[in-house]
Design a protein around this motif. Structure first.
Motif, PDB file in Angstrom:
ATOM      1  N   ARG A  66       0.875  -1.187   0.000  1.00  0.00           N
ATOM      2  CA  ARG A  66       0.000   0.000   0.000  1.00  0.00           C
ATOM      3  C   ARG A  66       0.897   1.217   0.000  1.00  0.00           C
ATOM      4  N   LEU A 107       1.410   5.637  -1.303  1.00  0.00           N
ATOM      5  CA  LEU A 107       0.853   6.919  -1.719  1.00  0.00           C
ATOM      6  C   LEU A 107       1.383   7.231  -3.105  1.00  0.00           C
ATOM      7  N   SER A 141       1.947   9.505  -6.461  1.00  0.00           N
ATOM      8  CA  SER A 141       2.182  10.916  -6.756  1.00  0.00           C
ATOM      9  C   SER A 141       1.066  11.463  -7.648  1.00  0.00           C
ATOM     10  N   GLU A 142       0.740  12.753  -7.457  1.00  0.00           N
ATOM     11  CA  GLU A 142      -0.247  13.401  -8.306  1.00  0.00           C
ATOM     12  C   GLU A 142       0.331  13.765  -9.669  1.00  0.00           C
ATOM     13  N   ALA A 191      -6.052   9.588 -11.829  1.00  0.00           N
ATOM     14  CA  ALA A 191      -7.054   9.670 -10.767  1.00  0.00           C
ATOM     15  C   ALA A 191      -7.962   8.424 -10.864  1.00  0.00           C
ATOM     16  N   PRO A 192      -8.576   7.984  -9.801  1.00  0.00           N
ATOM     17  CA  PRO A 192      -8.603   8.619  -8.469  1.00  0.00           C
ATOM     18  C   PRO A 192      -7.418   8.227  -7.585  1.00  0.00           C
ATOM     19  N   GLU A 193      -6.507   7.313  -8.055  1.00  0.00           N
ATOM     20  CA  GLU A 193      -5.382   6.881  -7.200  1.00  0.00           C
ATOM     21  C   GLU A 193      -4.340   7.984  -7.050  1.00  0.00           C
ATOM     22  N   GLY A 248      -2.388  10.934  -5.934  1.00  0.00           N
ATOM     23  CA  GLY A 248      -2.500  11.755  -4.735  1.00  0.00           C
ATOM     24  C   GLY A 248      -3.130  11.039  -3.578  1.00  0.00           C
ATOM     25  N   ASN A 249      -3.443   9.759  -3.701  1.00  0.00           N
ATOM     26  CA  ASN A 249      -4.104   8.992  -2.641  1.00  0.00           C
ATOM     27  C   ASN A 249      -3.338   7.679  -2.372  1.00  0.00           C
ATOM     28  N   TYR A 250      -3.699   7.059  -1.251  1.00  0.00           N
ATOM     29  CA  TYR A 250      -3.162   5.741  -0.918  1.00  0.00           C
ATOM     30  C   TYR A 250      -3.969   4.675  -1.639  1.00  0.00           C
ATOM     31  N   ALA A 251      -3.273   3.652  -2.102  1.00  0.00           N
ATOM     32  CA  ALA A 251      -3.955   2.526  -2.745  1.00  0.00           C
ATOM     33  C   ALA A 251      -3.015   1.312  -2.713  1.00  0.00           C
TER      34      ALA A 251
END
Length: 477
Positions: free
Chosen positions: A92, A94, A96-97, A103-105, A107-110
């Motif tokens: 898991r 983070l 990078s944007e 998106a949607p991953e 900038g978010n954790y996945a």
């Protein structure tokens, strides 16, 4: 690659002058048997060596090193074959944007998941892996030869200590005999003193020689105990086991004298473990030079993978998440600051050192055989000479005893005759022990006894048209 080239050359065993000691032999004898010590006809010695070969820690350590070298050769062999690995990663993270993850991953954790089979194969176009494997196989041969050398050294150590134990028993018997004769002389002196035919000073001086003989006997007892402990340790046992070792009963008949085999210098290379180990060390060093040279060329590997890869678990193992690939991986050294050239120079120098070590071992092997033969022949001559001196000393002591008993001879003459006889008897005991030991050392110089399978392999090599292995020839890299 620079100018790194081997500078040493192997000696040809047959080109070395064997010397008159070897040339004087009829050269029609047989090589030692695997149980060469049985020629002494002592069942207790046979049992001691059998126990030592089974339980000695040093010999077991040598066998373990041989197994380790064999396992390392297996590692080298694996590098020449294709390899397949299965791997899975679930992590898991983070994202990078501003990376390639949308998106949607972004900038978010996945969860980022991957499972795949990966395969690779080094084409080894220049033989680096094959040369490395050959060097490892040669090192395995070195370890085998060193294990055989450890076995032969252990056998000879047991025999040598056993001969020393036999000698100490013989010297102790001589000291006991001398003590008994001296006590008889003391009794005669006491009778002469009572009859007024001797002085108190003479009787006291003769009686004072008894403690020195008792001290000598005690010293022999001490050495016997130490040698028993040594034999027990060589057999891998505690000192208590040595207490049950009885007096040796060794003998070496004239019919058991060893005549040297034919083609001694050449065959010695395949027989002596130390020469064999040095020869295989040269082979290993030569292959390591080949591997160092191959490192200058491009390394080409074929790589392939197949599996699944996805963000998240929803469609992790679906067909849309499958990945696969195939292609070469090529690496070519361009500038390494001279590291590869230095490694090649080091390997070349190691080869030269191995060659000179082999040459020195070969020269020592021939010198050892010649010296042992010279010692054996000298011991035989010394035995014949000392036998005549012993007979004369025995008669002189008997005449002195008769003279002292009859009151016609001074006791000092008897003591001198006893000292001379004891010296000759001690020389005879030591020469007989030296004869046994020189035979054992000749067995070591000839490489001892080889197992029947190894002897058959050597005979097959001798009949082969390719004599390179038997004669210790290694192609210069």
């Amino acid at each position: 690659m620079g100018s790194a080239r081997p500078q040493s050359a192997q000696l040809d065993a047959n080109a070395l002058q064997a010397g008159s000691a070897i040339a004087a032999d009829d050269a029609h004898g047989a090589w030692p048997s695997e149980q060469w010590w049985q020629v002494y006809r002592d069942p207790q010695l046979d049992r001691l060596i059998e126990t030592a070969l089974r339980d000695n820690p040093g010999l077991r350590e040598a066998a373990a090193r041989a197994r380790q070298a064999e396992a390392m050769a297996g590692v080298g062999q694996a590098a020449t074959r294709p390899h397949v690995e299965a791997g899975m990663s679930l992590q898991r993270e983070l994202f990078s944007e501003h990376d390639f993850i949308p998106a949607p991953e972004a900038g978010n954790y996945a969860w980022y998941n991957r499972v795949a089979l990966e395969a690779g194969y080094d084409l080894d176009l220049w033989g680096r892996q094959r040369s490395t494997l050959a060097a490892m196989l040669a090192e395995k041969k070195v370890a085998d030869a060193e294990a055989q050398l450890a076995r032969l050294t252990l056998e000879q150590a047991v025999v040598r200590s056993y001969i020393a134990l036999s000698l100490e028993h013989a010297l102790k018997d001589l000291a006991n005999d001398r003590l008994a004769h001296r006590r008889q002389a003391v009794q005669i002196m006491q009778k002469r003193l009572a009859a007024g035919l001797a002085s108190e000073v003479e009787a006291t001086q003769l009686d004072a020689t008894l403690p020195a003989l008792q001290l000598e006997i005690e010293a022999h007892e001490e050495r016997i105990a130490i040698l028993r402990n040594q034999l027990a340790a060589l057999a891998g046992k505690g000192p208590g086991s040595g207490e049950s070792i009885a007096r040796p009963a060794m003998r070496l008949d004239d019919a058991d004298a060893l005549a040297l085999p034919a083609r001694l210098p050449a065959d010695l290379i395949g027989r002596r473990p130390d020469v064999t180990a040095s020869r295989w060390s040269v082979e290993a060093a030569a292959k390591e030079i080949d591997a160092a040279r191959a490192a200058f060329y491009p390394d080409i590997n074929l790589m392939a993978f197949i599996g699944f890869q996805s963000i998240g678990f929803t469609k992790f193992l679906s067909g849309e998440s499958s990945v696969r690939g195939l292609g070469p991986a090529i690496s070519l050294p361009i500038f390494d600051g001279g590291a590869l050239r230095s490694k090649l120079g080091a390997r070349t120098a190691a080869y030269d050192a191995a060659v000179e070590r082999y040459n020195g071992t070969l020269v020592y092997a021939l010198e050892s055989v010649a010296s042992r033969l010279a010692v054996a022949r000298s011991v035989e001559q010394q035995l014949h000479l000392n036998e005549r001196a012993l007979a004369t000393a025995t008669r002189a002591r008997a005449l002195a005893q008769q003279g002292v008993k009859a009151g016609m001879t001074d006791y000092l003459i008897l003591i001198d005759s006893e000292v001379n006889l004891l010296s000759r008897q001690q020389d005879q005991a030591r020469l007989l022990a030296h004869r046994l030991e020189s035979h054992a050392e000749l067995m070591l110089a000839l490489g001892g006894g080889l197992p029947s399978a190894d002897v058959a392999a050597l005979d097959k090599q001798a009949r082969s048209s390719d004599q390179s292995i038997l004669l210790g020839k290694v192609q210069t890299p």
